[in-house]
Write a protein that holds these residues in place. Structure first.
Motif, PDB file in Angstrom:
ATOM      1  N   SER A 296      -4.982   1.143   0.331  1.00 11.52           N
ATOM      2  CA  SER A 296      -4.183   2.332   0.060  1.00 11.52           C
ATOM      3  C   SER A 296      -3.231   2.018  -1.074  1.00 11.52           C
ATOM      4  O   SER A 296      -2.910   0.849  -1.343  1.00 11.52           O
ATOM      5  CB  SER A 296      -3.407   2.798   1.301  1.00 11.52           C
ATOM      6  N   GLY A 297      -2.769   3.080  -1.748  1.00 11.79           N
ATOM      7  CA  GLY A 297      -1.920   2.855  -2.907  1.00 11.79           C
ATOM      8  C   GLY A 297      -2.665   2.019  -3.935  1.00 11.79           C
ATOM      9  O   GLY A 297      -3.828   2.251  -4.226  1.00 11.79           O
ATOM     10  N   SER A 298      -1.994   1.021  -4.465  1.00 15.36           N
ATOM     11  CA  SER A 298      -2.592   0.151  -5.478  1.00 15.36           C
ATOM     12  C   SER A 298      -3.269  -1.073  -4.868  1.00 15.36           C
ATOM     13  O   SER A 298      -3.779  -1.921  -5.596  1.00 15.36           O
ATOM     14  CB  SER A 298      -1.518  -0.305  -6.471  1.00 15.36           C
TER      15      SER A 298
ATOM     16  N   ASP B 219       1.939   6.156  -5.464  1.00 14.03           N
ATOM     17  CA  ASP B 219       0.541   6.566  -5.362  1.00 14.03           C
ATOM     18  C   ASP B 219       0.052   6.586  -3.921  1.00 14.03           C
ATOM     19  O   ASP B 219      -1.149   6.615  -3.665  1.00 14.03           O
ATOM     20  CB  ASP B 219      -0.351   5.658  -6.214  1.00 14.03           C
ATOM     21  N   SER B 220       0.980   6.554  -2.974  1.00 16.61           N
ATOM     22  CA  SER B 220       0.614   6.582  -1.561  1.00 16.61           C
ATOM     23  C   SER B 220       1.766   7.205  -0.779  1.00 16.61           C
ATOM     24  O   SER B 220       2.394   8.141  -1.246  1.00 16.61           O
ATOM     25  CB  SER B 220       0.309   5.166  -1.060  1.00 16.61           C
ATOM     26  N   GLU B 221       2.065   6.650   0.404  1.00 17.94           N
ATOM     27  CA  GLU B 221       3.180   7.144   1.210  1.00 17.94           C
ATOM     28  C   GLU B 221       4.485   6.471   0.782  1.00 17.94           C
ATOM     29  O   GLU B 221       4.475   5.423   0.147  1.00 17.94           O
ATOM     30  CB  GLU B 221       2.921   6.843   2.683  1.00 17.94           C
TER      31      GLU B 221
ATOM     32  N   MET C 219      -0.725  -1.450   5.781  1.00 17.87           N
ATOM     33  CA  MET C 219      -1.363  -0.180   5.444  1.00 17.87           C
ATOM     34  C   MET C 219      -1.590   0.722   6.653  1.00 17.87           C
ATOM     35  O   MET C 219      -2.444   1.593   6.635  1.00 17.87           O
ATOM     36  CB  MET C 219      -2.636  -0.401   4.621  1.00 17.87           C
TER      37      MET C 219
ATOM     38  N   GLY D 191       0.793  -1.222   0.000  1.00 20.81           N
ATOM     39  CA  GLY D 191       0.000   0.000   0.000  1.00 20.81           C
ATOM     40  C   GLY D 191       0.823   1.268   0.000  1.00 20.81           C
ATOM     41  O   GLY D 191       0.283   2.362   0.130  1.00 20.81           O
ATOM     42  N   LYS D 192       2.156   1.123  -0.147  1.00 21.88           N
ATOM     43  CA  LYS D 192       3.052   2.289  -0.184  1.00 21.88           C
ATOM     44  C   LYS D 192       3.472   2.541  -1.634  1.00 21.88           C
ATOM     45  O   LYS D 192       3.094   1.831  -2.546  1.00 21.88           O
ATOM     46  CB  LYS D 192       4.290   2.043   0.687  1.00 21.88           C
TER      47      LYS D 192
END
Length: 340
Positions: free
Chosen positions: A261-263, A21-23, A310, A17-18
């Motif tokens: 989150s993210g992809s 497109d996220s943190e 996440m 989830g990083k």
């Protein structure tokens, strides 16, 4: 004093989830240091479960296992279960995608074997999923499940060459694995002695609510999720079905919601161990997985792991988070552990 199961932290929450497109991704060395620093009343983590994902690891580097072994040995930690990076392929995809899937299992098993030879891995499995979304699976449930089963069988045969077991992750976002009944059906169809189930207390709780598979919902819609008797009855149904297959176990907390989150697709939300909105009594409910229907310890896993996929980076980079997680893990072992 209970010293089994061993207590592990996970590294893949620094990756899942990083990204762009996220943190930002959290470096492996940072996760390793925070894990090693965590301590509660003199008790520390025994090891790490590892996601064999870039940029943490390059499975094409012949020295990667040696570098990892040197890092964890400095902290007196062990490596347990490994997550195979199978998402470049798919168990339900084209012939080339299925070939990539199996090859990633092979590389992960080879990596695990090297860690054993280097003396830092004594237990654990290789974790897989179908690398296929529920929507795509639903276009042809029968045909797609057959394809996933065939790929899993091939992956099991490869894993057997290295003496490894594969654990299929129970998560609502993976096709043919997105409900407790689908998961049992898939495992039974694979029918290999070296495949089992990876239970995660957050993800498998979502099985009871029928996300992505309302026909298999256990807790009725509108039920009070804070009613412990309702939750306990539902958990018993799920664990009675999947416990016989369970060979890897993640301690976690969930508030009954989904999150992505993210992809990463939406799946069971991981909550902090101390989250007041958590619906699980962590130490009690872990017993549904770690004890049989008569309350006897199964001792099926030599180690257990915390999963906090996440979590925001601000949470993951706070040392108190890992101390709280370790405290929750210790309570699980106090309640369901055993001596060597």
């Amino acid at each position: 004093m209970n010293n089994y199961p061993k207590l592990h932290n996970a590294t893949w929450p620094g990756l899942v989830g990083k990204g762009p497109d996220s943190e930002p991704i959290i470096p492996f060395d940072s996760l390793l240091e925070m894990t090693a620093t965590a301590e509660v009343d003199g008790v520390k983590f025994d090891g790490l479960d590892i996601g064999l994902l870039e940029p943490h690891f390059d499975l094409n580097d012949p020295d990667e296992a040696k570098k990892l072994a040197e890092k964890v040995s400095k902290y007196n930690l062990k490596v347990g279960s490994l997550v195979a990076p199978i998402w470049a392929g798919s168990a339900m995809g084209t012939a080339d995608q299925r070939k990539i899937f199996v090859e990633m299992v092979r590389k992960s098993c080879e990596f695990g074997q090297k860690l054993k030879e280097l003396g830092v891995r004594d237990y654990g499995v290789v974790r897989i999923d179908s690398a296929a979304g529920v929507g795509d699976w639903a276009k042809d449930p029968v045909g797609n499940t057959k394809q996933i089963v065939a790929t899993f069988k091939e992956a099991c045969d490869v894993a057997a060459e290295f003496g490894e077991k594969l654990a299929a992750e129970g998560e609502i976002c993976w096709g043919a694995m997105h409900s407790w009944k689908h998961m049992v059906d898939t495992l039974e169809a694979v029918d290999r002695p070296n495949i089992g189930f990876q239970a995660d207390m957050s993800h498998t709780f979502l099985y009871t609510l029928g996300y992505n598979a309302p026909e298999h919902r256990i807790i009725p819609e509108g039920a009070d999720l804070h009613d412990r008797e309702v939750v306990k009855a539902a958990l018993k149904t799920v664990t009675d079905a999947l416990r016989p297959w369970t060979i890897d176990f993640h301690v976690a907390q969930n508030d009954g919601s989904v999150f992505g989150s993210g992809s990463h697709d939406k799946t069971g939300r991981h909550c902090q161990a101390t989250d007041p909105n958590g619906l699980l009594d962590i130490s009690h409910d872990a017993g549904y997985w770690l004890r049989d229907e008569n309350g006897n310890l199964t001792k099926a896993m030599q180690h257990i792991c915390w999963d906090g996929c996440m979590f925001p980076n601000a949470v993951m980079e706070n040392q108190q988070t890992w101390n709280d997680i370790l405290a929750a893990m210790i309570k699980v072992r106090d309640a369901h552990g055993w001596g060597a």
